[in-house]
Design a protein around this motif. Structure first.
Motif, mmCIF file in Angstrom:
data_model
loop_
_atom_site.group_PDB
_atom_site.id
_atom_site.type_symbol
_atom_site.label_atom_id
_atom_site.label_comp_id
_atom_site.label_asym_id
_atom_site.label_seq_id
_atom_site.Cartn_x
_atom_site.Cartn_y
_atom_site.Cartn_z
ATOM 1 N N ASP A 176 0.823 -1.218 0.000
ATOM 2 C CA ASP A 176 0.000 0.000 0.000
ATOM 3 C C ASP A 176 0.857 1.268 0.000
ATOM 4 N N GLY A 177 0.523 2.160 -0.925
ATOM 5 C CA GLY A 177 1.123 3.493 -0.925
ATOM 6 C C GLY A 177 2.496 3.607 -1.535
ATOM 7 N N VAL A 178 3.067 2.498 -2.045
ATOM 8 C CA VAL A 178 4.413 2.553 -2.628
ATOM 9 C C VAL A 178 4.435 1.780 -3.944
ATOM 10 N N PRO A 179 5.364 2.109 -4.837
ATOM 11 C CA PRO A 179 5.388 1.464 -6.155
ATOM 12 C C PRO A 179 6.217 0.183 -6.219
ATOM 13 N N TRP A 180 6.159 -0.641 -5.199
ATOM 14 C CA TRP A 180 6.821 -1.944 -5.272
ATOM 15 C C TRP A 180 5.916 -3.015 -4.690
ATOM 16 N N SER A 181 6.290 -4.257 -4.923
ATOM 17 C CA SER A 181 5.457 -5.385 -4.513
ATOM 18 C C SER A 181 6.332 -6.452 -3.864
ATOM 19 N N VAL A 182 5.672 -7.422 -3.220
ATOM 20 C CA VAL A 182 6.419 -8.418 -2.449
ATOM 21 C C VAL A 182 5.885 -9.825 -2.689
ATOM 22 N N LEU A 183 6.792 -10.780 -2.585
ATOM 23 C CA LEU A 183 6.423 -12.175 -2.374
ATOM 24 C C LEU A 183 6.520 -12.398 -0.876
ATOM 25 N N HIS A 184 5.441 -12.850 -0.276
ATOM 26 C CA HIS A 184 5.450 -12.961 1.188
ATOM 27 C C HIS A 184 4.581 -14.135 1.615
ATOM 28 N N ARG A 185 5.172 -15.014 2.419
ATOM 29 C CA ARG A 185 4.424 -16.104 3.033
ATOM 30 C C ARG A 185 4.905 -16.152 4.478
ATOM 31 N N PRO A 186 4.150 -15.534 5.397
ATOM 32 C CA PRO A 186 4.613 -15.372 6.781
ATOM 33 C C PRO A 186 5.115 -16.671 7.405
ATOM 34 N N GLY A 187 6.307 -16.603 7.983
ATOM 35 C CA GLY A 187 6.866 -17.753 8.686
ATOM 36 C C GLY A 187 7.538 -18.781 7.806
ATOM 37 N N ASP A 188 7.527 -18.578 6.486
ATOM 38 C CA ASP A 188 8.148 -19.536 5.570
ATOM 39 C C ASP A 188 9.533 -19.037 5.172
ATOM 40 N N PRO A 189 10.598 -19.627 5.710
ATOM 41 C CA PRO A 189 11.955 -19.121 5.452
ATOM 42 C C PRO A 189 12.484 -19.435 4.059
ATOM 43 N N THR A 190 11.665 -20.042 3.200
ATOM 44 C CA THR A 190 12.140 -20.404 1.863
ATOM 45 C C THR A 190 11.802 -19.360 0.801
ATOM 46 N N VAL A 191 11.006 -18.344 1.140
ATOM 47 C CA VAL A 191 10.499 -17.416 0.119
ATOM 48 C C VAL A 191 11.630 -16.703 -0.624
ATOM 49 N N GLY A 192 12.673 -16.280 0.092
ATOM 50 C CA GLY A 192 13.780 -15.592 -0.562
ATOM 51 C C GLY A 192 14.458 -16.417 -1.638
ATOM 52 N N MET A 193 14.276 -17.746 -1.600
ATOM 53 C CA MET A 193 14.872 -18.631 -2.591
ATOM 54 C C MET A 193 14.313 -18.404 -3.988
ATOM 55 N N ALA A 194 13.225 -17.646 -4.110
ATOM 56 C CA ALA A 194 12.689 -17.339 -5.442
ATOM 57 C C ALA A 194 13.741 -16.656 -6.306
ATOM 58 N N LEU A 195 14.679 -15.956 -5.687
ATOM 59 C CA LEU A 195 15.741 -15.295 -6.435
ATOM 60 C C LEU A 195 16.623 -16.301 -7.165
ATOM 61 N N VAL A 196 16.787 -17.486 -6.598
ATOM 62 C CA VAL A 196 17.652 -18.504 -7.186
ATOM 63 C C VAL A 196 17.118 -18.963 -8.544
ATOM 64 N N ASP A 197 15.795 -19.008 -8.682
ATOM 65 C CA ASP A 197 15.155 -19.419 -9.937
ATOM 66 C C ASP A 197 14.324 -18.257 -10.468
ATOM 67 N N HIS A 198 14.952 -17.079 -10.527
ATOM 68 C CA HIS A 198 14.180 -15.868 -10.832
ATOM 69 C C HIS A 198 13.595 -15.881 -12.239
ATOM 70 N N GLU A 199 14.222 -16.570 -13.193
ATOM 71 C CA GLU A 199 13.675 -16.598 -14.544
ATOM 72 C C GLU A 199 12.302 -17.263 -14.582
ATOM 73 N N ARG A 200 12.099 -18.239 -13.702
ATOM 74 C CA ARG A 200 10.802 -18.933 -13.672
ATOM 75 C C ARG A 200 9.857 -18.333 -12.644
ATOM 76 N N LEU A 201 10.369 -18.026 -11.457
ATOM 77 C CA LEU A 201 9.506 -17.582 -10.361
ATOM 78 C C LEU A 201 9.304 -16.071 -10.334
ATOM 79 N N LEU A 202 10.211 -15.327 -10.961
ATOM 80 C CA LEU A 202 10.084 -13.870 -11.029
ATOM 81 C C LEU A 202 10.110 -13.444 -12.498
ATOM 82 N N PRO A 203 9.127 -13.873 -13.278
ATOM 83 C CA PRO A 203 9.164 -13.618 -14.718
ATOM 84 C C PRO A 203 9.244 -12.133 -15.047
ATOM 85 N N LYS A 204 10.166 -11.810 -15.956
ATOM 86 C CA LYS A 204 10.351 -10.459 -16.505
ATOM 87 C C LYS A 204 10.866 -9.435 -15.500
ATOM 88 N N VAL A 205 11.179 -9.874 -14.268
ATOM 89 C CA VAL A 205 11.673 -8.904 -13.276
ATOM 90 C C VAL A 205 12.984 -8.275 -13.719
#
Length: 298
Positions: A176-205
């Protein structure tokens, strides 16, 4: 004065002396060199062969008078790992519950225990730390416990693949109120791993001029696109200060760093959130698109 050559047999002699006290059911195989473990807890009986190269290398870097304490602490660590490994079996198939989390480089060495964590580097700025999901708990996986569970065998599933597959379907949510977005799953320490497979999990980023990216907490990855006609200095400064606060308040913080992802290039940007400007932008991001276009038309 001539330095006495390192003799690994002296370390093995210390292991052999302490095994009957700390691990009476274990056997030393000097040829390995390794320790053959046999243990039984409740209805569970198991065995494993644990290599001693890590222990020998640690002693190699220390003066001789520290070796007895180092060997004692290492063997006590193995005893504790037997208890942890036994508990992990209570939750079902251990191999299927392998997970990985993304951390800044050097995190495992700085925060780990006597036994080495199972880690692999990911680029210049991060490392992947492997663990086991047991109920609501995520336990870091050591090299020793990996062998105890037989996870080093070639037919075992990959903890990396299991983690990335578990992130499939996770989508970006606006902040809310800012021009960015997040991948967030509270309490799941694996979410940051999306960067490792960014071509598939973060398309066009990383397309075009790329995006500013941050992993302030293990369960949150933030992306701020930079391919718009905006004042990038102001946007980057706002993003960096937001990342700083999220990292500061996170239950499981990762890093307060801000990174620029463009294509397959990931570069960390110099950040000082307490001063202005907060981010030192590289030249490709310093000039807004419309100004660059107007220059080309002249």
């Amino acid at each position: 004065m001539t330095k006495t050559p390192f003799d690994p047999r002296q370390v093995l002699d210390l292991v052999e002396d302490l095994l009957p006290v700390l691990l009476p059911d274990a056997d030393l195989d000097p040829a390995g060199p390794l320790v053959k473990l046999h243990w039984s807890r409740g209805g569970l009986s198991s065995s494993a062969e644990v290599g001693l190269v890590e222990l020998i290398d640690r002693c190699r870097e220390q003066p001789n008078h520290l070796w007895p304490r180092t060997v004692d602490e290492w063997l006590h660590g193995v005893v504790e790992e037997i208890g942890v490994a036994t508990d992990e079996h209570l939750y079902g198939d251990v191999a299927a519950r392998q997970r990985a989390t993304l951390r800044p480089t050097g995190w495992a060495a700085a925060t780990g225990g006597v036994l080495a964590d199972l880690t692999v580097p990911f680029g210049r700025y991060f490392e992947i730390v492997f663990g086991i999901q047991s109920g609501s708990d995520w336990r870091r996986l050591t090299q020793v416990r990996r062998v105890m569970h037989g996870l080093h065998l070639p037919d075992r599933p990959s903890g990396l693949d299991l983690t990335l597959d578990g992130l499939t379907g996770l989508t970006f949510q606006p902040v809310d109120g800012v021009p960015w977005s997040v991948l967030h799953r509270p309490g799941d320490p694996t979410v940051g791993m999306a960067l490792v497979d960014h071509e598939r999990l973060l398309p066009k980023v990383g397309a075009g001029r790329g995006a500013l990216l941050a992993v302030p907490a293990s369960d949150l990855l933030a992306v701020c696109r930079v391919d718009r006609r905006d004042d990038m200095q102001r946007r980057a400064d706002e993003f960096a200060r937001w990342v700083y606060q999220v990292h500061l308040n996170a239950e499981d913080p990762c890093t307060a760093g801000v990174f620029w992802l463009v294509g397959d290039l990931l570069a960390e940007l110099p950040v000082d959130p307490l001063h202005s400007p907060a981010v030192l932008l590289p030249k490709p991001l310093q000039t807004p698109v419309w100004r660059r276009w107007s220059r080309l038309r002249r």
